[in-house]
Design a protein around this motif. Structure first.
Motif, mmCIF file in Angstrom:
data_model
loop_
_atom_site.group_PDB
_atom_site.id
_atom_site.type_symbol
_atom_site.label_atom_id
_atom_site.label_comp_id
_atom_site.label_asym_id
_atom_site.label_seq_id
_atom_site.Cartn_x
_atom_site.Cartn_y
_atom_site.Cartn_z
ATOM 1 N N MET A 151 0.762 -1.073 0.251
ATOM 2 C CA MET A 151 -0.082 -0.135 0.436
ATOM 3 C C MET A 151 1.302 0.675 0.140
ATOM 4 O O MET A 151 2.123 1.298 0.527
ATOM 5 C CB MET A 151 -0.727 0.159 1.540
ATOM 6 C CG MET A 151 -1.654 1.533 1.950
ATOM 7 S SD MET A 151 -2.896 1.254 2.835
ATOM 8 C CE MET A 151 -3.646 -0.404 2.271
ATOM 9 N N SER A 152 1.300 2.194 -0.926
ATOM 10 C CA SER A 152 1.321 3.513 -0.775
ATOM 11 C C SER A 152 1.702 4.066 0.318
ATOM 12 O O SER A 152 0.315 3.996 1.505
ATOM 13 C CB SER A 152 0.422 4.442 -1.890
ATOM 14 O OG SER A 152 1.644 6.012 -1.532
ATOM 15 N N LYS A 153 2.469 4.677 0.769
ATOM 16 C CA LYS A 153 2.537 5.074 1.907
ATOM 17 C C LYS A 153 1.859 6.317 2.629
ATOM 18 O O LYS A 153 1.666 6.894 3.290
ATOM 19 C CB LYS A 153 4.173 5.545 1.817
ATOM 20 C CG LYS A 153 4.506 7.173 1.422
ATOM 21 C CD LYS A 153 6.022 7.602 1.409
ATOM 22 C CE LYS A 153 6.890 8.253 0.903
ATOM 23 N NZ LYS A 153 7.832 8.873 1.082
ATOM 24 N N ASP A 154 1.415 7.302 1.015
ATOM 25 C CA ASP A 154 0.428 8.167 1.345
ATOM 26 C C ASP A 154 -1.298 7.719 0.940
ATOM 27 O O ASP A 154 -2.284 8.560 1.803
ATOM 28 C CB ASP A 154 0.058 8.754 0.246
ATOM 29 C CG ASP A 154 1.505 9.334 -0.442
ATOM 30 O OD1 ASP A 154 2.127 10.104 0.997
ATOM 31 O OD2 ASP A 154 2.192 9.702 -1.536
ATOM 32 N N PHE A 155 -1.228 6.187 1.865
ATOM 33 C CA PHE A 155 -2.721 6.120 2.045
ATOM 34 C C PHE A 155 -2.781 4.759 2.916
ATOM 35 O O PHE A 155 -2.331 3.627 2.527
ATOM 36 C CB PHE A 155 -2.883 4.860 0.179
ATOM 37 C CG PHE A 155 -4.696 4.670 -0.027
ATOM 38 C CD1 PHE A 155 -4.823 3.594 0.760
ATOM 39 C CD2 PHE A 155 -5.591 5.511 0.478
ATOM 40 C CE1 PHE A 155 -6.241 2.786 0.650
ATOM 41 C CE2 PHE A 155 -7.400 5.038 0.377
ATOM 42 C CZ PHE A 155 -7.223 3.798 0.281
ATOM 43 N N GLU A 156 -3.340 5.431 3.349
ATOM 44 C CA GLU A 156 -3.265 4.391 4.687
ATOM 45 C C GLU A 156 -4.961 4.347 5.784
ATOM 46 O O GLU A 156 -5.324 4.812 5.366
ATOM 47 C CB GLU A 156 -2.624 4.459 6.646
ATOM 48 C CG GLU A 156 -1.163 4.203 5.245
ATOM 49 C CD GLU A 156 -0.070 4.699 6.763
ATOM 50 O OE1 GLU A 156 -0.155 4.155 7.245
ATOM 51 O OE2 GLU A 156 0.238 6.147 7.236
ATOM 52 N N ILE A 157 -5.270 3.074 5.981
ATOM 53 C CA ILE A 157 -6.502 3.009 6.643
ATOM 54 C C ILE A 157 -6.582 2.993 8.126
ATOM 55 O O ILE A 157 -5.548 2.531 8.710
ATOM 56 C CB ILE A 157 -7.041 1.322 6.339
ATOM 57 C CG1 ILE A 157 -6.732 1.042 4.522
ATOM 58 C CG2 ILE A 157 -8.137 1.005 6.575
ATOM 59 C CD1 ILE A 157 -8.399 1.223 3.995
ATOM 60 N N ILE A 158 -7.862 3.456 8.603
ATOM 61 C CA ILE A 158 -7.989 3.669 10.211
ATOM 62 C C ILE A 158 -9.287 3.126 10.475
ATOM 63 O O ILE A 158 -10.348 3.320 9.866
ATOM 64 C CB ILE A 158 -7.782 5.365 10.729
ATOM 65 C CG1 ILE A 158 -6.388 5.964 10.308
ATOM 66 C CG2 ILE A 158 -8.551 5.396 11.830
ATOM 67 C CD1 ILE A 158 -6.999 7.051 9.806
ATOM 68 N N LEU A 159 -9.549 2.592 11.642
ATOM 69 C CA LEU A 159 -10.327 1.142 11.608
ATOM 70 C C LEU A 159 -11.144 2.933 13.374
ATOM 71 O O LEU A 159 -9.974 2.692 13.934
ATOM 72 C CB LEU A 159 -10.058 0.082 12.569
ATOM 73 C CG LEU A 159 -11.090 -0.020 13.536
ATOM 74 C CD1 LEU A 159 -12.430 -0.841 12.650
ATOM 75 C CD2 LEU A 159 -10.490 -1.934 14.107
ATOM 76 N N ALA A 160 -12.077 2.942 13.377
ATOM 77 C CA ALA A 160 -12.721 3.589 14.228
ATOM 78 C C ALA A 160 -13.825 3.133 14.878
ATOM 79 O O ALA A 160 -14.937 2.670 14.363
ATOM 80 C CB ALA A 160 -13.196 5.365 13.015
ATOM 81 N N ALA A 161 -14.094 3.574 16.092
ATOM 82 C CA ALA A 161 -15.051 2.845 16.057
ATOM 83 C C ALA A 161 -15.900 3.755 17.154
ATOM 84 O O ALA A 161 -15.130 4.640 18.124
ATOM 85 C CB ALA A 161 -14.935 1.459 17.196
ATOM 86 N N ASP A 162 -17.553 4.219 17.846
ATOM 87 C CA ASP A 162 -18.408 4.566 18.216
ATOM 88 C C ASP A 162 -18.909 3.265 19.182
ATOM 89 O O ASP A 162 -20.166 3.115 18.554
ATOM 90 C CB ASP A 162 -19.355 5.430 17.935
ATOM 91 C CG ASP A 162 -19.088 6.811 18.721
ATOM 92 O OD1 ASP A 162 -19.575 6.209 19.933
ATOM 93 O OD2 ASP A 162 -19.928 7.271 18.680
ATOM 94 N N ILE A 163 -18.446 3.168 20.641
ATOM 95 C CA ILE A 163 -18.989 1.786 21.565
ATOM 96 C C ILE A 163 -19.784 2.769 22.184
ATOM 97 O O ILE A 163 -19.391 2.970 23.572
ATOM 98 C CB ILE A 163 -17.666 1.475 21.688
ATOM 99 C CG1 ILE A 163 -17.337 0.739 20.648
ATOM 100 C CG2 ILE A 163 -18.800 0.047 22.399
ATOM 101 C CD1 ILE A 163 -16.110 -0.371 20.820
ATOM 102 N N GLY A 164 -21.379 2.727 22.834
ATOM 103 C CA GLY A 164 -21.893 2.915 23.014
ATOM 104 C C GLY A 164 -22.581 1.845 23.785
ATOM 105 O O GLY A 164 -22.232 0.532 23.940
ATOM 106 N N GLY A 165 -23.600 2.245 24.987
ATOM 107 C CA GLY A 165 -23.882 1.607 25.877
ATOM 108 C C GLY A 165 -25.351 0.504 25.195
ATOM 109 O O GLY A 165 -25.325 -0.500 25.337
#
Length: 321
Positions: free
Chosen positions: A1-15
């Motif tokens: 993968m190009s160093k100019d393109f990365e993936i982030i896993l984001a989460a918003d975990i509520g009750g």
């Protein structure tokens, strides 16, 4: 993968709900794929993560960072024991390789605050007029399963610091004999030593208020479904929400404005349109003028916390969102 393109896993975990998404970096962040799960359907933090990763796995992308926003106090970015979730969240006990090396936990309303700074103006609607001013302290508050709070404080260098809060677990201030009877009712039902803010200004609190006023035991969802502007429940809850907003604005001197988020408010704008909300928010023996100048906006987009978590992930990777 190009160093100019990365993936982030984001989460918003509520009750109640847990939202997960993959974001792409490169010229900012872009939401690529998203899933939503029911938090209580999973017996453990690892089980919840596995289910989310499996649902996202078909997209063939491997995240370089993960930022998981959770509804509770976070210790050192690694551990949280959420008050409204049956299991603890500990990054250090997960199976190696389940998450990327750059992984942290943050408070869910810290993520909301980051998201509101980015998108709060364009993804919200006016409740009380005025220009939001990011050069001054701003507040973020929202009733959901619990009651979340955070503040955006200018750092003096053109940026800002997010200050989290567990103020939802402080004691609620009841006023007058009617409210005192409601206090006694809540104490009897919950068995807690005092009534907490989130025991009243939340989905659970709305159900308790409905039960107190009508004599009928209902779920939070049923209480929401029955809300009408003319109902006593709506008037009471609007007043109590206005009190929560007023007191937090005064506590952090949020003269730059207030963002109201959280599922209960987002799904039921009638609460903020009710005159009891405005009357209570501006009621003060000493600071009525100050409160009358504070703009208030309702954030309807429930993915703002995901975007906030993604921006923290971009910073972890050394990328400006």
């Amino acid at each position: 993968m190009s160093k100019d393109f990365e993936i982030i896993l984001a989460a918003d975990i509520g009750g109640t709900r847990a939202r997960f998404a993959l974001f792409e970096t490169g010229g900012g962040v872009r939401l690529a794929h998203r899933v939503e799960l029911e938090t209580a359907r999973h017996a453990s933090f690892a089980g919840l993560l596995q289910a989310a990763l499996e649902a996202l796995a078909g997209h063939g992308t491997v995240p370089s960072a993960a930022v998981l926003a959770v509804a509770g106090p976070v210790e050192r970015g690694r551990f949280c024991r959420p008050p409204n979730i049956a299991y603890a969240m500990d990054l250090d006990t997960l199976e190696p390789g389940l998450l990327p090396a750059h992984s942290v936990l943050i408070n869910d309303f810290a993520a909301q605050a980051h998201g509101c700074r980015l998108f709060g103006q364009e993804r919200s609607q006016e409740v009380l007029p005025g220009a939001m001013d990011p050069s001054l302290t701003q507040a973020v508050l929202g009733p959901g399963t619990g009651l979340g709070k955070a503040a955006l404080v200018p750092d003096g260098r053109g940026g800002y610091v997010v200050c989290g809060s567990e103020g939802g677990h402080a004691a609620f201030p009841f006023n007058g004999p009617e409210e005192q009877r409601f206090q006694d009712f809540v104490l009897e039902i919950t068995g807690e030593p005092y009534v907490r803010w989130e025991g009243v200004v939340s989905g659970q609190g709305l159900a308790l208020l409905h039960r107190f006023l009508s004599g009928r035991k209902v779920s939070p969802a049923e209480a929401e479904a029955s809300l009408e502007a003319s109902s006593p429940v709506c008037g009471w809850f609007a007043r109590l929400l206005g009190r929560a907003c007023r007191d937090y604005v005064l506590e952090v001197m949020a003269t730059g404005g207030l963002f109201i988020s959280g599922g209960v408010a987002a799904r039921n704008p009638v609460l903020l349109e009710h005159p009891e909300f405005t009357n209570e928010f501006r009621l003060s023996a000493t600071h009525a003028r100050l409160l009358g100048n504070v703009p208030v906006r309702l954030v309807r987009d429930q993915d703002v916390g995901l975007w906030g978590a993604a921006t923290v992930g971009a910073a972890l990777l050394g990328r400006c969102p």
